[in-house]
Design a protein around this motif. Structure first.
Motif, PDB file in Angstrom:
ATOM      1  N   ASP A 126       0.867  -1.179   0.000  1.00 57.50           N
ATOM      2  CA  ASP A 126       0.000   0.000   0.000  1.00 57.50           C
ATOM      3  C   ASP A 126       0.903   1.228   0.000  1.00 57.50           C
ATOM      4  OD1 ASP A 126      -2.387  -1.439   0.036  1.00 57.50           O
ATOM      5  OD2 ASP A 126      -2.383  -1.597   2.217  1.00 57.50           O
ATOM      6  N   ALA A 127       0.959   1.899  -1.131  1.00 62.74           N
ATOM      7  CA  ALA A 127       1.933   2.982  -1.310  1.00 62.74           C
ATOM      8  C   ALA A 127       1.834   4.051  -0.228  1.00 62.74           C
ATOM      9  CB  ALA A 127       1.756   3.614  -2.694  1.00 62.74           C
ATOM     10  N   TRP A 128       0.620   4.356   0.239  1.00 62.49           N
ATOM     11  CA  TRP A 128       0.453   5.446   1.196  1.00 62.49           C
ATOM     12  C   TRP A 128       1.151   5.177   2.529  1.00 62.49           C
ATOM     13  CZ3 TRP A 128      -1.646   5.081   6.037  1.00 62.49           C
ATOM     14  CH2 TRP A 128      -2.425   3.948   6.334  1.00 62.49           C
ATOM     15  N   THR A 129       1.466   3.915   2.810  1.00 63.67           N
ATOM     16  CA  THR A 129       2.086   3.605   4.104  1.00 63.67           C
ATOM     17  C   THR A 129       3.554   4.031   4.165  1.00 63.67           C
ATOM     18  OG1 THR A 129       2.709   1.329   3.508  1.00 63.67           O
ATOM     19  CG2 THR A 129       0.511   1.665   4.454  1.00 63.67           C
ATOM     20  N   TYR A 188      14.399  17.609   0.577  1.00 66.10           N
ATOM     21  CA  TYR A 188      13.879  16.295   0.955  1.00 66.10           C
ATOM     22  C   TYR A 188      14.940  15.194   0.889  1.00 66.10           C
ATOM     23  CZ  TYR A 188       8.929  17.712   1.104  1.00 66.10           C
ATOM     24  OH  TYR A 188       7.726  18.279   1.441  1.00 66.10           O
ATOM     25  N   LYS A 189      16.167  15.564   0.569  1.00 68.71           N
ATOM     26  CA  LYS A 189      17.209  14.555   0.393  1.00 68.71           C
ATOM     27  C   LYS A 189      17.474  13.785   1.690  1.00 68.71           C
ATOM     28  CE  LYS A 189      21.872  13.745  -1.341  1.00 68.71           C
ATOM     29  NZ  LYS A 189      23.091  14.297  -1.955  1.00 68.71           N
ATOM     30  N   GLU A 190      17.635  14.493   2.797  1.00 68.42           N
ATOM     31  CA  GLU A 190      17.918  13.817   4.061  1.00 68.42           C
ATOM     32  C   GLU A 190      16.789  12.876   4.458  1.00 68.42           C
ATOM     33  OE1 GLU A 190      18.950  14.824   8.758  1.00 68.42           O
ATOM     34  OE2 GLU A 190      19.041  16.434   7.251  1.00 68.42           O
ATOM     35  N   ALA A 191      15.551  13.330   4.284  1.00 69.21           N
ATOM     36  CA  ALA A 191      14.401  12.487   4.621  1.00 69.21           C
ATOM     37  C   ALA A 191      14.374  11.232   3.759  1.00 69.21           C
ATOM     38  CB  ALA A 191      13.106  13.276   4.455  1.00 69.21           C
ATOM     39  N   LEU A 199       7.521   7.503  -3.508  1.00 69.57           N
ATOM     40  CA  LEU A 199       8.191   6.907  -2.351  1.00 69.57           C
ATOM     41  C   LEU A 199       8.186   5.385  -2.439  1.00 69.57           C
ATOM     42  CD1 LEU A 199       6.749   9.209   0.448  1.00 69.57           C
ATOM     43  CD2 LEU A 199       9.183   8.930  -0.079  1.00 69.57           C
ATOM     44  N   GLN A 200       7.109   4.832  -2.950  1.00 69.87           N
ATOM     45  CA  GLN A 200       7.038   3.373  -3.125  1.00 69.87           C
ATOM     46  C   GLN A 200       8.125   2.914  -4.087  1.00 69.87           C
ATOM     47  OE1 GLN A 200       3.641   1.738  -5.302  1.00 69.87           O
ATOM     48  NE2 GLN A 200       3.287   0.298  -3.623  1.00 69.87           N
ATOM     49  N   SER A 201       8.348   3.696  -5.140  1.00 66.96           N
ATOM     50  CA  SER A 201       9.428   3.374  -6.079  1.00 66.96           C
ATOM     51  C   SER A 201      10.790   3.528  -5.418  1.00 66.96           C
ATOM     52  CB  SER A 201       9.350   4.287  -7.308  1.00 66.96           C
ATOM     53  OG  SER A 201       8.163   4.064  -8.028  1.00 66.96           O
ATOM     54  N   LEU A 202      10.918   4.518  -4.537  1.00 73.34           N
ATOM     55  CA  LEU A 202      12.185   4.742  -3.841  1.00 73.34           C
ATOM     56  C   LEU A 202      12.596   3.526  -3.024  1.00 73.34           C
ATOM     57  CD1 LEU A 202      14.529   6.513  -2.698  1.00 73.34           C
ATOM     58  CD2 LEU A 202      12.898   7.316  -0.968  1.00 73.34           C
ATOM     59  N   VAL A 203      11.677   2.972  -2.242  1.00 71.30           N
ATOM     60  CA  VAL A 203      12.046   1.849  -1.377  1.00 71.30           C
ATOM     61  C   VAL A 203      12.255   0.562  -2.174  1.00 71.30           C
ATOM     62  CG1 VAL A 203      10.950   2.831   0.678  1.00 71.30           C
ATOM     63  CG2 VAL A 203       9.611   1.338  -0.822  1.00 71.30           C
ATOM     64  N   ILE A 204      11.763   0.547  -3.419  1.00 72.14           N
ATOM     65  CA  ILE A 204      12.006  -0.614  -4.277  1.00 72.14           C
ATOM     66  C   ILE A 204      13.320  -0.450  -5.046  1.00 72.14           C
ATOM     67  CG2 ILE A 204      11.176  -1.895  -6.289  1.00 72.14           C
ATOM     68  CD1 ILE A 204       8.313  -1.233  -5.356  1.00 72.14           C
ATOM     69  N   ASN A 205      13.469   0.714  -5.675  1.00 72.46           N
ATOM     70  CA  ASN A 205      14.631   0.949  -6.540  1.00 72.46           C
ATOM     71  C   ASN A 205      15.862   1.469  -5.799  1.00 72.46           C
ATOM     72  OD1 ASN A 205      12.949   0.246  -8.678  1.00 72.46           O
ATOM     73  ND2 ASN A 205      12.326   2.360  -9.043  1.00 72.46           N
ATOM     74  N   LYS A 207      12.153  13.217  -9.719  1.00 74.69           N
ATOM     75  CA  LYS A 207      10.767  12.994 -10.156  1.00 74.69           C
ATOM     76  C   LYS A 207       9.794  13.812  -9.315  1.00 74.69           C
ATOM     77  CE  LYS A 207       7.178   9.545 -10.960  1.00 74.69           C
ATOM     78  NZ  LYS A 207       6.598  10.438 -11.991  1.00 74.69           N
ATOM     79  N   LEU A 208       9.989  13.800  -8.001  1.00 77.05           N
ATOM     80  CA  LEU A 208       9.069  14.551  -7.141  1.00 77.05           C
ATOM     81  C   LEU A 208       9.100  16.043  -7.489  1.00 77.05           C
ATOM     82  CD1 LEU A 208       7.110  14.320  -4.730  1.00 77.05           C
ATOM     83  CD2 LEU A 208       9.031  14.850  -3.240  1.00 77.05           C
TER      84      LEU A 208
END
Length: 410
Positions: free
Chosen positions: A189-192, A224-227, A383-389, A398-399
């Motif tokens: 669930d991407a929103w999580t 947003y880089k640090e986050a 963000l979902q793509s971030l934790v995958i890629n 992209k953001l």
């Protein structure tokens, strides 16, 4: 938290256009009135059912229909575009509220006496997110994002609640070394991905992020880089198949002791307790940096109560809103939902959230960053793509590009 199409995309809306459209059903006999309460708190439906039953007992001539569909923001925006507007609308203090307020969907409550009893910080959040000085809904419930933890596991491993980022990672390492899972992630669930990212971004983006945004300067790629880097680091302390598990399964898994910590908002607490009534839970402020004195708890308006300008039964709708705000009823809601009231003097006494109380009492609070990201950007998907890629630069680029593209359309 989910973002959908802009109201602007379905045409300019105004009070004159909406007047007389939508709302509750007309009375067939002249006595009975039916109004609709549309909200996004699906986990709170059982509590709201109880409150509706109590209200209807006190007001036998008013029937309240509760609506809380999946993808509520999408459904609501579609209904607004068709002038099929519920009498009372309960959404978060986010971009959906902003779009509806700017489109003239709500009745103006700026001078409503009910606002006098609301924590000023939450009233200001509605003004900030909408860019309007007027207020078009009553903040009812506030939520918070922290780190939910299993007290039994912490006691078993001799762990203390971390106050800094370095201590936080140290705790995760110790849990991992003990053969247990530090965090249970639900990336299906991407929103999580948003609760943890919101806590990290709000505490690292800089105090001038929003003032610069109001000037038209989008600083996401830079600030947003640090986050993003820290969110990626936390993803390394999860379980196998993090992308294959969703929110509901995550609540159950955490309730069953499958991880020591859970990066979710307090809205997950009732579901966790439902799955395991005996679990000992705590919630500590998200230690996003190594400056604990500057840590702010993410707390936003989780549920507003707005009466539609087009309602055919505005007096009955307002009566229900006033009923929900009565101390006994507001207290029942936050007790059953482990939430915080936006109403002054109504406190959350559940020991589960004791570790958050100091932040609420001192005012060390800040709003959800994603509340200010415009509709159409959909940061949860990125963000979902971030934790995958695991590509921070790709995420930031992209953001930033998506945000600028949407901003340019305005």
């Amino acid at each position: 938290m989910k973002k959908t199409m802009s109201l602007l995309a379905v045409g300019a809306l105004s009070i004159s256009l909406l007047a007389g459209c939508g709302g509750g059903e007309e009375s067939s006999g002249g006595d009975q009135v039916k109004i609709e309460f549309f909200h996004h708190k699906r986990e709170g439906m059982e509590t709201i059912d109880k409150l509706i039953a109590k209200f209807e007992e006190e007001n036998p001539n008013i029937d309240v229909e509760q609506s809380s569909p999946p993808e509520p923001s999408t459904v609501l925006r579609t209904r607004v575009s068709k002038s099929d507007i519920p009498d009372i609308i309960g959404v978060g203090g986010d971009v959906t509220y902003s779009d509806l307020a700017n489109a003239g969907v709500f009745t103006d409550v700026t001078e409503d006496k009910s606002l006098e009893n609301i924590q000023p910080a939450y009233v200001q959040m509605l003004k900030d997110v909408s860019g309007l000085e007027e207020v078009f809904a009553i903040p009812y419930v506030a939520n918070a994002v922290g780190v939910i933890y299993n007290k039994a596991i912490f006691a078993e491993l001799g762990l203390e609640v971390p106050k800094t980022w370095d201590e936080f990672i140290s705790v995760a390492e110790k849990v991992k070394e003990a053969g247990k899972t530090p965090f249970f992630h639900t990336y299906k669930d991407a929103w999580t991905t948003l609760p943890a990212f919101n806590a990290l971004a709000a505490n690292t983006q800089g105090d001038d992020f929003y003032s610069e945004l109001n000037k038209g300067n989008i600083l996401a790629e830079e600030r947003y880089k640090e986050a993003a880097e820290k969110l990626l680091q936390l993803s390394e302390y999860g379980h196998k198949n993090q992308q294959g598990v969703g929110y509901n399964d995550g609540n159950t898994a955490f309730a069953n002791g499958e991880s020591a910590m859970y990066l979710q908002g307090i809205w997950a607490l009732p579901e966790i307790k439902k799955a395991n009534p005996d679990i000992e839970l705590g919630v500590f402020p998200f230690p996003a940096t190594n400056n604990p004195d500057e840590t702010k708890v993410i707390s936003g308006v989780d549920l507003i109560l707005g009466v539609a300008a087009s309602s055919k039964h505005p007096e009955e709708a307002k009566k229900f809103v006033e009923f929900l705000m009565e101390e006994e009823n507001a207290k029942q809601y936050i007790d059953e939902q482990n939430a915080f009231s936006a109403i002054q003097g109504i406190t959350q006494d559940d020991p589960t959230v004791d570790d958050l109380k100091a932040s609420f009492e001192s005012g060390s609070l800040t709003d959800f960053p994603d509340h200010y990201i415009p509709t159409g950007v959909m940061p949860e998907k990125t963000l979902q793509s971030l934790v995958i890629n695991k590509d921070v630069d790709e995420f930031l680029t992209k953001l930033q590009a998506d945000w600028e593209k949407v901003q340019d359309r305005k």
